[in-house]
Design a protein around this motif. Structure first.
Motif, PDB file in Angstrom:
ATOM      1  N   LEU A  53      79.699 -29.607 -24.148  1.00 25.46           N
ATOM      2  CA  LEU A  53      78.975 -28.495 -23.523  1.00 25.46           C
ATOM      3  C   LEU A  53      78.581 -27.436 -24.557  1.00 25.46           C
ATOM      4  N   THR A  54      79.509 -27.098 -25.457  1.00 25.54           N
ATOM      5  CA  THR A  54      79.220 -26.060 -26.448  1.00 25.54           C
ATOM      6  C   THR A  54      78.225 -26.541 -27.501  1.00 25.54           C
ATOM      7  N   LEU A  55      78.213 -27.828 -27.808  1.00 24.95           N
ATOM      8  CA  LEU A  55      77.242 -28.368 -28.766  1.00 24.95           C
ATOM      9  C   LEU A  55      75.829 -28.325 -28.204  1.00 24.95           C
ATOM     10  N   VAL A  56      75.649 -28.793 -26.984  1.00 22.31           N
ATOM     11  CA  VAL A  56      74.303 -28.842 -26.414  1.00 22.31           C
ATOM     12  C   VAL A  56      73.835 -27.458 -25.972  1.00 22.31           C
ATOM     13  N   GLY A  57      74.779 -26.503 -25.861  1.00 21.40           N
ATOM     14  CA  GLY A  57      74.433 -25.144 -25.474  1.00 21.40           C
ATOM     15  C   GLY A  57      74.230 -24.196 -26.642  1.00 21.40           C
ATOM     16  N   CYS A  58      74.090 -24.723 -27.850  1.00 20.94           N
ATOM     17  CA  CYS A  58      73.840 -23.896 -29.059  1.00 20.94           C
ATOM     18  C   CYS A  58      75.011 -22.976 -29.395  1.00 20.94           C
ATOM     19  N   LEU A  59      76.207 -23.300 -28.939  1.00 19.01           N
ATOM     20  CA  LEU A  59      77.366 -22.467 -29.248  1.00 19.01           C
ATOM     21  C   LEU A  59      78.194 -23.049 -30.385  1.00 19.01           C
ATOM     22  N   ARG A  60      77.860 -24.254 -30.790  1.00 22.21           N
ATOM     23  CA  ARG A  60      78.552 -24.933 -31.879  1.00 22.21           C
ATOM     24  C   ARG A  60      77.523 -25.747 -32.646  1.00 22.21           C
ATOM     25  N   GLU A  61      77.690 -25.847 -33.955  1.00 22.73           N
ATOM     26  CA  GLU A  61      76.683 -26.525 -34.779  1.00 22.73           C
ATOM     27  C   GLU A  61      76.774 -28.038 -34.647  1.00 22.73           C
ATOM     28  N   HIS A  75      69.585 -29.922 -34.501  1.00 21.38           N
ATOM     29  CA  HIS A  75      70.151 -30.214 -35.820  1.00 21.38           C
ATOM     30  C   HIS A  75      69.387 -29.517 -36.936  1.00 21.38           C
ATOM     31  N   VAL A  76      68.103 -29.233 -36.701  1.00 18.75           N
ATOM     32  CA  VAL A  76      67.286 -28.594 -37.750  1.00 18.75           C
ATOM     33  C   VAL A  76      66.822 -27.194 -37.326  1.00 18.75           C
ATOM     34  N   ALA A  77      67.314 -26.716 -36.189  1.00 20.19           N
ATOM     35  CA  ALA A  77      66.862 -25.413 -35.681  1.00 20.19           C
ATOM     36  C   ALA A  77      67.380 -24.276 -36.568  1.00 20.19           C
ATOM     37  N   LYS A  78      66.498 -23.368 -36.924  1.00 25.68           N
ATOM     38  CA  LYS A  78      66.886 -22.189 -37.699  1.00 25.68           C
ATOM     39  C   LYS A  78      67.560 -21.181 -36.762  1.00 25.68           C
ATOM     40  N   PRO A  79      68.346 -20.235 -37.337  1.00 24.61           N
ATOM     41  CA  PRO A  79      69.059 -19.254 -36.505  1.00 24.61           C
ATOM     42  C   PRO A  79      68.168 -18.534 -35.496  1.00 24.61           C
ATOM     43  N   ALA A  80      66.959 -18.150 -35.916  1.00 27.37           N
ATOM     44  CA  ALA A  80      66.054 -17.443 -34.998  1.00 27.37           C
ATOM     45  C   ALA A  80      65.647 -18.338 -33.826  1.00 27.37           C
ATOM     46  N   GLN A  81      65.462 -19.639 -34.112  1.00 30.89           N
ATOM     47  CA  GLN A  81      65.117 -20.574 -33.038  1.00 30.89           C
ATOM     48  C   GLN A  81      66.282 -20.753 -32.074  1.00 30.89           C
ATOM     49  N   GLN A  82      67.496 -20.799 -32.611  1.00 28.69           N
ATOM     50  CA  GLN A  82      68.680 -20.951 -31.765  1.00 28.69           C
ATOM     51  C   GLN A  82      68.853 -19.739 -30.859  1.00 28.69           C
ATOM     52  N   ARG A  86      68.868 -19.748 -26.816  1.00 23.39           N
ATOM     53  CA  ARG A  86      69.989 -19.224 -26.015  1.00 23.39           C
ATOM     54  C   ARG A  86      69.503 -18.278 -24.929  1.00 23.39           C
ATOM     55  N   ARG A  87      68.389 -17.600 -25.189  1.00 22.87           N
ATOM     56  CA  ARG A  87      67.845 -16.680 -24.181  1.00 22.87           C
ATOM     57  C   ARG A  87      67.292 -17.420 -22.967  1.00 22.87           C
ATOM     58  N   ARG A  88      67.120 -18.713 -23.098  1.00 22.66           N
ATOM     59  CA  ARG A  88      66.626 -19.527 -21.977  1.00 22.66           C
ATOM     60  C   ARG A  88      67.782 -20.231 -21.255  1.00 22.66           C
ATOM     61  N   LEU A  89      69.002 -19.897 -21.660  1.00 21.70           N
ATOM     62  CA  LEU A  89      70.187 -20.549 -21.095  1.00 21.70           C
ATOM     63  C   LEU A  89      71.055 -19.548 -20.353  1.00 21.70           C
ATOM     64  N   GLY A  90      71.817 -20.049 -19.391  1.00 19.44           N
ATOM     65  CA  GLY A  90      72.832 -19.239 -18.721  1.00 19.44           C
ATOM     66  C   GLY A  90      74.187 -19.890 -18.932  1.00 19.44           C
ATOM     67  N   PHE A  91      75.217 -19.070 -19.123  1.00 21.48           N
ATOM     68  CA  PHE A  91      76.557 -19.600 -19.369  1.00 21.48           C
ATOM     69  C   PHE A  91      77.549 -19.028 -18.364  1.00 21.48           C
ATOM     70  N   PHE A 169      74.845 -23.797 -18.275  1.00 21.72           N
ATOM     71  CA  PHE A 169      76.017 -24.529 -18.750  1.00 21.72           C
ATOM     72  C   PHE A 169      77.253 -23.855 -18.162  1.00 21.72           C
ATOM     73  N   ALA A 170      78.033 -24.608 -17.402  1.00 21.90           N
ATOM     74  CA  ALA A 170      79.156 -24.026 -16.674  1.00 21.90           C
ATOM     75  C   ALA A 170      80.436 -24.791 -16.993  1.00 21.90           C
ATOM     76  N   ASP A 171      81.460 -24.073 -17.440  1.00 20.08           N
ATOM     77  CA  ASP A 171      82.746 -24.678 -17.782  1.00 20.08           C
ATOM     78  C   ASP A 171      83.790 -24.196 -16.774  1.00 20.08           C
TER      79      ASP A 171
END
Length: 230
Positions: A53-61, A75-82, A86-91, A169-171
């Motif tokens: 969950l954390t990998l696909v949610g941009c919370l872990r590399e 895998h190739v996303a720059k920090p600004a892209q990540q 994340r702004r398009r995700l809810g946790f 993404f809900a844990d």
């Protein structure tokens, strides 16, 4: 990646630690998740559910493999892209992570302010509406210290959903909730999928939720061992 997929995962592997202490947590994960679907990840503790969950949610590399999230390769996303993704995700996490110095309404407003797209009156209206939908209309001005555990979790759910995320993404989101509140949250997520195309990926041990899931994926020892869509 097809337009109907919110997530495309291929050959995903992940390790924790280094050297002799290194331990593999995920093995060759291949997964496609449709937009608008409610997908539930189940399995024993330590099976890799939260790691995935954390990998696909941009919370872990991402260390190895391909993760396409909303059409973007992590895998190739720059920090600004990540950050933009994340702004398009809810946790929603088992620990509600509310700010104790902010009221319920102010905590939910934080879920909108990262977007910065709407005026303050619109944000206030949206936050109030979401809290009311979750049965907290009379607790809007309460601080977390004056809310029960279940009420705090519903505030956290409101914060995650108020910005109309593409993916939630809900844990263990219902762990602190009674049956009625838990069902309210899951029904809302299901409805968001049907009405807005919101995708939900949820880790749970809550058997009450399984009958509402579009798909149940079982992990054991870092591997997918069952998938009800196949």
């Amino acid at each position: 990646m097809g337009d109907d997929h919110a997530l495309d995962i291929a050959d995903l592997n992940h390790w924790f630690g280094a050297g002799e202490a290194q331990k593999q947590a995920l093995f060759d994960i291949d997964l496609e998740i449709d937009r608008g679907s409610l997908t539930v990840l189940v399995g024993p503790s330590g099976s890799g559910k939260t790691t995935l969950l954390t990998l696909v949610g941009c919370l872990r590399e991402v260390q190895e493999g391909s993760v396409m999230l909303l059409g973007h390769q992590l895998h190739v996303a720059k920090p600004a892209q990540q950050i933009a993704l994340r702004r398009r995700l809810g946790f929603i996490f088992q620990a509600h992570n509310l700010h104790g110095s902010l009221t319920a309404l102010q905590n939910v407003l934080m879920g909108l302010q990262v977007h910065g797209a709407t005026d303050q009156d619109t944000q206030m209206s949206a936050a109030r509406h979401m809290l009311t939908l979750l049965g907290l209309g009379d607790r809007i001005d309460y601080f977390p210290a004056n809310l029960s555990g279940g009420q705090k979790q519903r505030v956290a759910v409101a914060r995650a959903l108020v910005g109309n995320p593409d993916i939630v993404f809900a844990d263990e989101p219902t762990a602190a909730l009674d049956r009625e509140s838990g069902m309210t949250v899951v029904k809302m997520l299901k409805q968001l999928g049907q009405v807005r195309g919101t995708t939900t990926v949820m880790v749970t041990h809550d058997n009450r939720i399984l009958e509402m899931a579009d798909r149940i994926i079982t992990l054991e020892d870092g591997r997918i061992v069952n998938d009800t869509s196949k």
